[in-house]
Design an enzyme around this catalytic site. Structure first.
Site, short mmCIF file in Angstrom:
data_model
loop_
_atom_site.label_atom_id
_atom_site.label_comp_id
_atom_site.label_asym_id
_atom_site.label_seq_id
_atom_site.Cartn_x
_atom_site.Cartn_y
_atom_site.Cartn_z
N HIS A 23 0.81 -1.21 0.00
CA HIS A 23 0.00 0.00 0.00
C HIS A 23 0.85 1.27 0.00
CE1 HIS A 23 -3.06 -2.93 0.97
NE2 HIS A 23 -3.94 -2.02 0.57
N TYR A 79 -10.98 7.87 0.99
CA TYR A 79 -10.77 6.46 1.34
C TYR A 79 -9.49 6.35 2.16
CZ TYR A 79 -11.22 1.42 0.27
OH TYR A 79 -11.40 0.07 0.34
N TRP A 95 -6.02 -6.80 -8.45
CA TRP A 95 -5.56 -6.30 -7.15
C TRP A 95 -6.11 -7.17 -6.02
CZ3 TRP A 95 -2.17 -3.06 -4.99
CH2 TRP A 95 -2.36 -2.70 -3.66
#
Length: 130
Positions: free
Chosen positions: A27, A46, A81
């Site tokens: 990430h 987000y 993903w």
């Protein structure tokens, strides 16, 4: 008909403790094409928060979560993903973006302040009308 008002969503997952470092690395940063798909789905603001023991809390805002979920469910980029991310989670059946445990919002400062201000204004208007 879906509401067009922005709504807040929060979810919880558990990252396998032995994979925490790799999960964080994945990430930092997320694939640019995946970031674009999240935005194209209509999700905004987000964030992911990582707690003790691999507890992961996610938060986002959207105007139509059903449409956002459907968009991501049909996205080839999101499918790639999520296929790579699935192994990081404990006790998860299915794609992480579709199977995360939702949390119920019980308090929001802005909403309660707005309601309190509206109630005060209504009371004030009733007093001046009498």
């Amino acid at each position: 008909m879906p509401s067009t008002a922005t709504k807040r969503y929060c979810f919880q997952l558990t990252v396998r403790p032995e994979l925490l470092d790799e999960y964080i690395a994945r990430h930092t940063p997320v694939w640019p094409e995946m970031l674009a798909e999240i935005a194209a789905a209509g999700r905004r603001n987000y964030s992911l928060f990582l707690g003790d023991g691999g507890r992961l809390i996610g938060y986002y805002e959207t105007d139509d979560d059903e449409a956002a979920r459907a968009y991501l469910a049909n996205s080839e980029v999101a499918a790639r993903w999520e296929a790579e991310m699935g192994r990081f989670f404990v006790g998860l059946e299915g794609r992480p973006d579709q199977a995360a445990t939702p949390l119920t919002e019980i308090f929001n400062l802005h909403d309660q302040l707005t309601a309190a201000q509206a109630a005060a204004t209504a009371t004030e208007n009733e007093s001046t009308a009498s």
